[in-house]
Design a protein around this motif. Structure first.
Motif, PDB file in Angstrom:
ATOM      1  N   LYS A  54       0.831  -1.213   0.000  1.00 29.14           N
ATOM      2  CA  LYS A  54       0.000   0.000   0.000  1.00 29.14           C
ATOM      3  C   LYS A  54       0.870   1.270   0.000  1.00 29.14           C
ATOM      4  N   GLN A  55       1.973   1.212   0.790  1.00 35.06           N
ATOM      5  CA  GLN A  55       2.847   2.380   0.825  1.00 35.06           C
ATOM      6  C   GLN A  55       3.485   2.618  -0.544  1.00 35.06           C
ATOM      7  N   LYS A  56       3.907   1.534  -1.215  1.00 33.67           N
ATOM      8  CA  LYS A  56       4.512   1.689  -2.536  1.00 33.67           C
ATOM      9  C   LYS A  56       3.504   2.262  -3.548  1.00 33.67           C
ATOM     10  N   ARG A  57       2.249   1.749  -3.456  1.00 33.64           N
ATOM     11  CA  ARG A  57       1.230   2.284  -4.354  1.00 33.64           C
ATOM     12  C   ARG A  57       0.959   3.760  -4.063  1.00 33.64           C
ATOM     13  N   ALA A  58       0.936   4.123  -2.778  1.00 41.21           N
ATOM     14  CA  ALA A  58       0.689   5.519  -2.401  1.00 41.21           C
ATOM     15  C   ALA A  58       1.832   6.410  -2.874  1.00 41.21           C
ATOM     16  N   ASP A  59       3.080   5.932  -2.750  1.00 46.86           N
ATOM     17  CA  ASP A  59       4.222   6.721  -3.235  1.00 46.86           C
ATOM     18  C   ASP A  59       4.165   6.880  -4.747  1.00 46.86           C
ATOM     19  N   ALA A  60       3.775   5.786  -5.433  1.00 46.18           N
ATOM     20  CA  ALA A  60       3.655   5.862  -6.892  1.00 46.18           C
ATOM     21  C   ALA A  60       2.571   6.858  -7.303  1.00 46.18           C
ATOM     22  N   ASP A  61       1.423   6.794  -6.576  1.00 47.84           N
ATOM     23  CA  ASP A  61       0.344   7.741  -6.877  1.00 47.84           C
ATOM     24  C   ASP A  61       0.792   9.180  -6.622  1.00 47.84           C
ATOM     25  N   ARG A  62       1.581   9.372  -5.553  1.00 46.44           N
ATOM     26  CA  ARG A  62       2.083  10.728  -5.258  1.00 46.44           C
ATOM     27  C   ARG A  62       2.991  11.220  -6.381  1.00 46.44           C
ATOM     28  N   LEU A  63       3.896  10.380  -6.824  1.00 43.09           N
ATOM     29  CA  LEU A  63       4.795  10.774  -7.915  1.00 43.09           C
ATOM     30  C   LEU A  63       4.023  11.044  -9.208  1.00 43.09           C
ATOM     31  N   ALA A  64       3.012  10.222  -9.465  1.00 42.29           N
ATOM     32  CA  ALA A  64       2.198  10.417 -10.670  1.00 42.29           C
ATOM     33  C   ALA A  64       1.433  11.738 -10.587  1.00 42.29           C
TER      34      ALA A  64
END
Length: 341
Positions: A150-160
C-alpha cells in the motif's frame, strides 16, 4: 522771364524738389498657377480663355475611372486587413479561455497532488505500525507485506500526481508563449490595417482631386488644358490673374533716401492715355534687383564699372478706385511725394 523763373523756383522749392519719379514701373498681380494634383486625361473643361472665375469654381474634371477602381481596391484591402485583425482578436480570446481552463486544471492537479501526499504519509505510518506489530509478533507477515504494498502504491500515486501537476504547469507556460505569439500577430495585423487605411484615405483624396478647382477669384490666362489632354501631376494648366493689382517700381538707389512707407504716390498708366490713380508706398525691397538675379554681379575681380542700382518699391492703390481697366504687366510712370513729418 524773371517772373517765370521765380514762379518755377517757387514751384520747385515747395513741391517739385520733393517728387521722385521713375518710368521703370509695372502693374503687378499675384498670379496663381493652377496644376493638377494627379495624372490623368481631361474629361471635361468648364472654362474658356480669359473667363472670370470664382474661388472654388470647378475649372476642369479628370476622368476618374482609374481612381474609382483604386478606391475600391483600397477599400477591399482595408476590409481584408480588418478581417485579419478580427481573426487575431478571436484567437487571443480563445487562447485566454484556454489559459483560464488550464489554470483550473493546475489547481485541480495541485489538489490531487496534495491529497496523494497525505495518502502516502498515511500509508507510510500504517507500514511503520504493521512493522512494529510484526516485530512484536502481533501481526502476520502477510499483513506487513500488504502495508508495504500500500505504501509503494501511495508513493507511486504521489509521484504520478506530482508529474501531472508539473505537466499542467508546462502546458500553462506553452499557452503563455502562444499568447505572446498571438499578440505579435495582432500587432502586425493592426499595423497592416493602419497602412491599408492610410492608402484608402489617399485614394479618397486622389479621387477628390479629379476636379481642378480655382484657388482664387480672377480671370483665366495662359489656358493650356484641352479636352482629352493627358496631364501629369504638377503640370501647369492655366493661370488665374486676380484684380488685386499693385505696382512694382524700380527706383534708383539715389532716389529712395527720403522715401518712407505710406507716402502718397501718383500713378500714370501708359496704356490708359495717361490716366492717373492714387496710391501709396507699401514697402521697399530688402535688396536691389541685381541681388536676386540668377547670376548676381561680382565686382571683386577684373575691371569695375559702377552702375547705379535699382531698388524695387511696392506701391498699393488707394481704395475706392475703379481698377477694372488695369492689366498685369502694364507700364506706368510713378511719382512719389516724399514730403513727410
Amino acid at each position: 522771364m524773371l517772373l517765370l523763373a521765380l514762379a518755377w523756383l517757387f514751384y520747385w522749392w515747395n513741391d517739385a524738389r520733393y517728387k521722385v519719379e521713375t518710368d521703370d514701373a509695372y502693374v503687378r498681380a499675384d498670379v496663381a498657377t493652377v496644376s493638377s494634383h494627379i495624372a490623368g486625361f481631361i474629361a471635361a473643361v468648364q472654362v474658356e480663355d480669359h473667363q472670370w472665375v470664382r474661388a472654388g469654381q470647378v475649372l476642369a474634371t479628370i476622368d476618374d475611372q482609374d481612381l474609382q477602381q483604386k478606391l475600391q481596391q483600397a477599400q477591399a484591402d482595408v476590409d481584408a486587413a480588418q478581417a485579419d485583425v478580427n481573426a487575431a482578436v478571436s484567437k487571443i480570446r480563445y487562447n485566454q479561455g484556454q489559459v483560464q481552463r488550464q489554470d483550473h486544471l493546475i489547481q485541480h492537479a495541485q489538489a490531487q497532488y496534495q491529497a496523494r501526499i497525505s495518502d502516502a504519509e498515511w500509508s507510510r505510518q500504517q507500514r511503520q505500525r504493521e512493522q512494529l506489530l510484526y516485530q512484536q509478533q502481533l501481526s502476520s507477515t502477510e499483513q506487513l507485506e500488504q502495508a508495504q504494498a500500500k505504501q509503494k502504491r501511495a508513493d507511486a500515486d504521489r509521484l504520478a500526481a506530482q508529474a501531472a501537476w508539473h505537466a499542467q504547469q508546462q502546458d500553462r507556460g506553452l499557452l503563455g508563449l502562444e499568447e505572446q505569439h498571438l499578440q505579435a500577430e495582432l500587432a502586425k495585423a493592426q499595423a497592416v490595417l493602419q497602412q491599408q487605411q492610410a492608402r484608402l484615405q489617399q485614394a479618397k483624396i486622389n479621387l477628390s482631386y479629379r476636379e481642378i478647382i480655382a484657388p482664387i477669384s480672377g480671370r483665366i490666362g495662359q489656358r493650356r488644358l484641352r479636352l482629352g489632354q493627358t496631364v501629369a501631376a504638377g503640370t501647369p494648366l492655366l493661370a488665374i490673374v486676380p484684380e488685386q493689382f499693385y505696382i512694382i517700381a524700380n527706383f534708383k538707389e539715389t532716389q529712395i533716401q527720403a522715401m518712407r512707407k505710406g507716402q502718397a504716390v501718383d500713378v500714370k498708366v501708359d496704356a490708359l492715355h495717361g490716366q492717373h490713380f492714387k496710391a501709396y508706398v507699401d514697402s521697399l525691397a530688402p535688396a536691389s534687383g541685381a541681388q536676386f538675379a540668377l547670376l548676381p554681379p561680382d565686382n571683386a575681380t577684373g575691371n569695375f564699372t559702377k552702375i547705379v542700382q535699382r531698388i524695387p518699391v511696392k506701391i498699393v492703390f488707394d481704395a475706392q478706385q475703379d481698377l477694372t481697366a488695369l492689366k498685369s504687366g502694364m507700364s506706368s510712370v510713378i511719382t512719389v511725394d516724399t514730403r513727410h513729418d
